[in-house]
Scaffold this active site. Structure first.
Site, PDB file in Angstrom:
ATOM      1  N   CYS A  51       6.048 -18.206 -46.648  1.00 55.24           N
ATOM      2  CA  CYS A  51       6.627 -18.148 -45.302  1.00 55.24           C
ATOM      3  C   CYS A  51       6.154 -19.333 -44.471  1.00 55.24           C
ATOM      4  O   CYS A  51       5.136 -19.958 -44.771  1.00 55.24           O
ATOM      5  CB  CYS A  51       6.211 -16.858 -44.590  1.00 55.24           C
ATOM      6  N   ASP A  52       6.890 -19.603 -43.419  1.00 51.12           N
ATOM      7  CA  ASP A  52       6.452 -20.570 -42.422  1.00 51.12           C
ATOM      8  C   ASP A  52       6.956 -20.116 -41.062  1.00 51.12           C
ATOM      9  O   ASP A  52       8.100 -19.661 -40.944  1.00 51.12           O
ATOM     10  CB  ASP A  52       6.977 -21.973 -42.711  1.00 51.12           C
ATOM     11  N   SER A  53       6.106 -20.217 -40.062  1.00 55.38           N
ATOM     12  CA  SER A  53       6.465 -19.778 -38.710  1.00 55.38           C
ATOM     13  C   SER A  53       6.336 -20.924 -37.713  1.00 55.38           C
ATOM     14  O   SER A  53       5.418 -21.744 -37.800  1.00 55.38           O
ATOM     15  CB  SER A  53       5.567 -18.617 -38.259  1.00 55.38           C
TER      16      SER A  53
END
EC number: 3.6.1.9
Length: 213
Positions: free
Chosen positions: A78-80
């Site tokens: 994931c990346d936020s």
């Protein structure tokens, strides 16, 4: 038994999965996020930025897995990034940057975009991959100068997207969340469930193969 591999060093993401009954293998990607982002056009949407980063991380992790693990596993990375007025805020990395971010965020609402990428491996081959982005709106409070400096001094804000946490000390300064709270911590359970389902994997199977002991 399909092992779930969390392609992230994030303690928050690991905590979300463990609280949801899954104890994954953890493999940090080591992807240079700044380098990947620099390769994107300036008009790239926040959704596409985090999706590209999530896929880069998952791809690198999947390629580095041992044959034993890659025989039957699923990788999720994931990346936020936080967006306010079209500007993206990643990890501050320094107190000065975190302070500047909070001065921009305080009393305002922002959109947190979290890209998710799932790669299914079977017999050491990729059989399925998919990526998708979720978005949650966050309303930030107005911490006093004293509270903000104390929060910045604890170091919690430096290595998280937007310079805040919902499940830690930063939760005191979040007034409201509209959307999936787990996405704010870094990995959305509803979206992850959907992506795993598309890869042919049920949550029941993940519980059985990756129990929290």
């Amino acid at each position: 038994m399909t092992r779930l591999v969390l392609g992230s060093a994030s303690a928050g993401r690991l905590k979300v999965l463990r609280q949801a009954g899954i104890d994954p293998l953890v493999a940090a990607s080591g992807v240079d996020e700044d380098l990947v982002t620099a390769g994107l056009g300036s008009d790239t949407s926040p959704r596409d930025v985090v999706s590209t980063l999530a896929r880069a991380k998952a791809t690198q992790v999947a390629a580095a897995l041992s044959h034993a693990v890659a025989d039957d596993c699923v990788v999720i990375s994931c990346d936020s990034q936080l967006s306010i007025d079209g500007r993206l805020y990643g990890k501050p990395q320094s107190v000065a940057n975190a302070r500047q971010q909070w001065q921009s965020m305080a009393g305002r609402a922002g959109q947190l975009y979290t890209g998710h990428c799932v790669i299914r491996l079977l017999n050491n081959e990729t059989t399925y991959s998919v990526d998708e982005t979720s978005m949650t709106t966050i309303c930030f409070g107005n911490p006093s100068a004293e509270d903000l400096e104390a929060y910045l001094a604890c170091g919690e804000s430096l290595q998280v997207a937007g310079g805040f946490t919902l499940d830690g000390l930063g939760g005191w300064f979040i007034d409201a969340v509209y959307g999936d709270p787990s996405t704010v911590v870094g990995i959305g359970l509803p979206l992850t469930r959907s992506l795993l389902s598309r890869a042919g994997l049920s949550i029941a199977a993940m519980w059985a193969a990756n129990p929290v002991i």
